[in-house]
Each structure stands twice: as structure tokens, then as C-alpha cells.
Write a protein that holds these residues in place. Sequence first.
Motif, short mmCIF file in Angstrom:
data_model
loop_
_atom_site.label_atom_id
_atom_site.label_comp_id
_atom_site.label_asym_id
_atom_site.label_seq_id
_atom_site.Cartn_x
_atom_site.Cartn_y
_atom_site.Cartn_z
N UNK A 84 0.89 -1.26 0.11
CA UNK A 84 0.11 -0.12 -0.01
C UNK A 84 0.73 1.21 0.06
N UNK A 85 2.00 1.06 0.62
CA UNK A 85 2.98 2.49 0.87
C UNK A 85 3.49 2.60 -0.47
N UNK A 86 4.09 1.60 -1.17
CA UNK A 86 4.79 1.69 -2.40
C UNK A 86 3.59 2.27 -3.40
N UNK A 87 2.51 1.60 -3.43
CA UNK A 87 1.37 2.08 -4.26
C UNK A 87 0.91 3.42 -4.16
N UNK A 88 0.91 3.88 -2.92
CA UNK A 88 0.68 5.50 -2.58
C UNK A 88 1.49 6.32 -3.14
N UNK A 89 2.76 6.05 -3.16
CA UNK A 89 3.78 6.69 -3.91
C UNK A 89 3.41 6.81 -5.55
N UNK A 144 -5.67 0.66 -1.67
CA UNK A 144 -6.52 -0.13 -0.63
C UNK A 144 -6.68 -1.68 -0.61
N UNK A 145 -6.32 -2.07 -1.70
CA UNK A 145 -6.70 -3.48 -1.84
C UNK A 145 -5.39 -4.38 -1.98
N UNK A 195 -2.74 -11.01 -8.14
CA UNK A 195 -4.08 -11.32 -8.46
C UNK A 195 -4.45 -9.96 -9.14
N UNK A 196 -3.93 -8.82 -8.55
CA UNK A 196 -4.23 -7.57 -8.88
C UNK A 196 -3.80 -7.36 -10.58
N UNK A 197 -2.52 -7.77 -10.68
CA UNK A 197 -1.94 -7.59 -12.08
C UNK A 197 -2.61 -8.49 -13.06
N UNK A 225 -4.74 0.83 -14.03
CA UNK A 225 -4.06 1.67 -12.68
C UNK A 225 -4.67 0.64 -11.49
N UNK A 226 -5.52 0.13 -11.51
CA UNK A 226 -5.90 -1.00 -10.40
C UNK A 226 -5.63 -2.44 -11.25
N UNK A 227 -4.20 -2.47 -11.56
CA UNK A 227 -3.86 -3.47 -12.11
C UNK A 227 -2.46 -3.40 -12.45
N UNK A 228 -1.66 -3.46 -13.52
CA UNK A 228 -0.34 -3.83 -13.77
C UNK A 228 0.46 -2.50 -13.91
N UNK A 229 -0.27 -1.33 -14.11
CA UNK A 229 0.48 -0.05 -14.09
C UNK A 229 0.94 0.25 -12.62
N UNK A 230 0.34 -0.41 -11.51
CA UNK A 230 1.03 -0.14 -10.42
C UNK A 230 1.65 -1.25 -9.91
#
Length: 533
Positions: free
Chosen positions: A162-167, A364-365, A373-375, A417-422
Motif C-alpha cells: 500500500x505504501x509503495x502503491x501510494x507513492x 487499499x486492496x 491477483x491484481x496484475x 491503474x487498478x492492475x499492472x500499471x501499479x
Amino acid sequence: MASQLRVLNALDVASTQLYHFKAIVIAGMGFFTDAYDLFSISLVTKLLGRLYYHVEGASKPGTLPPNVSAAVNGVAFCGTLSGQLFFGWLGDKLGRKKVYGITLILMCLSSIASGLSFGKSAKGVIATLCFFRFWLGFGIGGDYPLSATIMSEYANKKTRGAFIAAVFAMQGFGILGGGIVALIVSAAFDHKYKAPTYEVNAAASTVPQADYIWRIVLMVGALPAALTYYWRMKMPETARYTALVAKNAGQAATDMSKVLNMEIETEQDKIERLRKDESKNYGLFSKEFARKHGVHLVGTTTTWFLLDIAFYSQNLFQKDIFSAIGWIPPAKTMNAVHEVYKIARAQTLIALCSTVPGYWFTVFLIDILGRFFIQLLGFAMMTIFMFALAIPYDHWMKKDNRISFVVLYSFTFFFANFGPNATTFIVPAEIFPARLRSTCHGISAAAGKAGAIVGAFGFLYAAQNKDKTKTDAGYPPGIGVKNSLIMLGVINFAGMLFTLLVPESKGKSLEELTGENDDAEKGGAAYVEDLKP
């Protein structure tokens, strides 16, 4: 090591504290700037065409010639690719903090210089602009591996994703910020300098003062990065670099004792054992690295490469998509300033409704659902939506169906963005050893920028109409928007397959993931009591 260093375990089990949020803001503002600078150029390319490539008596406003448009859109990516490789390597050699300030200074100076591009001729202005945008990209490139590595090495293992994703999510606000700045500036100029549309009076439709618009939009990108420079310089070096790479356990313990507000024991004896353990000191081009992490590096590079072909094609050329479906009126029905306003409005709406929410869904997820799973989900949904847009493309082109097309198009951004870009940004910062972490992240990110270059240059030509009488000025016939979207769908499907090479890193310590701590499983709860102040 017989067991995990206490200073690293302290970071792994630390509760979420103020320093985590400070690190997110400091690293995140760099990413805000990255996205603002990379994507703001797409807001003003049409204006550059009108200003510098106007043809007297032409039925349509001036546009950038194909080679110029490719250079203006792609040169920053070339710089970014170079910067990711160079600063990624340098971050492992000199330390994350030492290199971190250099990238920020380079970004600030190059943003300002881009807006000050000089020359009396079109060639002079564009050449200068491209020169400074290359160095802007070079600085931005360094921010990728350094920000990701710093955040992963500061975070606790429970909420590290979550922290890396927030950046990385600050990228969404950067894209949104670029659109808002362009909206404000173009609205102010449109109000101040009234001009007729191109078809009413071609010469008068582009007021001389419009030349300031693109310069202001590009120069504003220097502000957010400059504001965080002081705090970036105040951050201590990460404990993982200091202990595992610089082999200075005392300094690592001292730095993190201040950050965590607790006493941490210095364990230089463990560092000495690590220094003597040859099995832990293999290099990037060694057989040991290939055996332990080779497949992982193939996975992170290929998925990021494929993702960025699709993602940057969509982002840089969404104004062309909107023009094709009639969401942005024909250029000749607007004056130059109003066209900037219309393009900025369209991109701001997409960013607000799909790009930004997608990033924060990941934040958040990700520590609940996991990176893998998200990717996989993101690539799968992007594939589905691309084909849903492409196969019945003629249906979407009918006037009554155009809003539905934009909604579906927005979903591809959401699931990017809710996926591989993050996730392609997050995972390389977690699964490689500390001494190679920044380098491997830089290599993975550079592969992504190679994909962005393919997208920026390729889609520009591919999306041209098959009928050469309907192509943009100077372009050869392409395969059309429909077939280009089918191509992007196939690329997304390939990304889904290559995701199978990438390991899940949720909930594990960095040393457990990389094999730098043989007995990571013993390092958890046993030390928690000892670490209390």
C-alpha cells in the motif's frame, strides 16, 4: 546470517507511523512531477502545430509533422529509459539518498528550461524543447527506481504494498494536475484574448500570446518537486542499504533509532558474517543471480514492457481518440486556445473518473488481494475492454453511442491503474537483493519505457486512417484506430501470460523474498519484545 538483523526486523514489524506518511509525500511528490511532466506535453502538441507549422491557405490548422510529433512525444521517454538504467545502477553504488537529490534538481531545471525553449524558427524552438525534455526524462527516470526502493526499504511488511502503491498513485494526481493547469491557463487566455475560429479567420485564430500557454503549462511542473527538495535531503539513508550494502550496522541502527523512536542494538558481528558469506554476494551477471532471480527479472521486464505499450498509447493519444469519436470538435471549428481547453477538459475528466480511482483501489486492496491477483485481473480486464471497443468499433462511431465508447475507454484506464500499471512498479522493488534492488528496478522500468516508446511512436502511425486522403498531414496510411485497438488488446493478453513468471510478495519481509536472510521465519515475533523502547 544466523537470523535477521534487529534493525531490519524493527522496520518489518513497526506500526504505521508519521515517518511512513512523510516518506510517501516526499517520494510521491517526485512522482506527481514525473506524471505531470510526461503527460502535459500531450495537452499542448496541437497548439505547437498551430503556432509553428501553420500553412497559409490550408483548410485545416497546422499540425506537427510526423517526425516532429514523434520526437516531441517520445524524446522524454528516451531520456527516462536512460535515467532509469543509470540512476538505478548509481542508487546501488552510492546509496539511495545521495542520488535522490540529483534527480530532483535535474527535473526542476529541465522543466523550467523546457518552457524557456528559444529560437526564432520552428526548428529552433522544437530542437531546444526536445533537448531539454530529454534531460527532463533523464531526471524522471532516476526517480522510478529510487522512490520505489526507498519506500519498500522503509515500509513494514504488512502494509508495504500500500505504501509503495501510494507513492505511485501520485502519478494519477500529476496527470490530473496537468489537465487542471492547462484548463486554468487556457481559460484565462481565451477570456483575455478573443479570437475567431480557424474556419472564420485562419490567421487570427491563433493569437501570438498563445505561445505563452504551452510554456507556462510545462514550467509549472518544476514547482511540486522543488517544494520537497529540502525534505528529500533530510531523509536518512535506508537501513537496508546502510546495513546490507554499505555493511555499516552501527549507522543503520543509529538512523532507524531516530526514525522509530526506539533503541536498536548494533549487530556488526552479523554484518561481518554477511561480508564473508560469498553465497550472498553474487553479482547481476552471475549464474547464481540467473538461477535465483533470472525468471523474476524476465517477468518484471516483459510485463512492464507490454503494459507500457498499451498504457502510453492510450494516454498520449486519447485526444486523437476523442477527436475520432467527435468528443473534441474538429480543429477548424475552434481557435487555438479553445482547442487546448477542450483537450485538457477531456483528459481531466478521464483522469478524475477512472485514472485516479484506479490507483487508489490498488492502494487499499493490494495487501489484501496480493500483487499477482491484481496484475492478472488488470491485464485480463484491459484485454476484454480493448476488444469490446475494437470489434464493434463502427457501432461505437455512431453519434448516439459515443458516450458509451468513452465509458468503456475509461474502464481500460481504471484497470490499468487498478492492475499492472501499479504492480509492475511495486514488485521489482521487493523481490531482488538490496545490493541489486535499485538496478533491477531500473532495468524493469527501462523495459517499460521501451514499451512506452513503441507506443508513442507506433500508435501515432498505426492509428492513421487506411484511406490516405483521410490521414493527418504528412502521415502515411495506417491500420486505423479499430485495428490499433485490437493490437493493444492482444498485447494486454500477452501481459497476462507473462504475469505467471512474477512471484507473489505480499506479507513477506524483503530479506525473506530475496534469500538474504536464511532464517527469516525465525525473525518475526521473537524480537518484538526486545525492540520495545
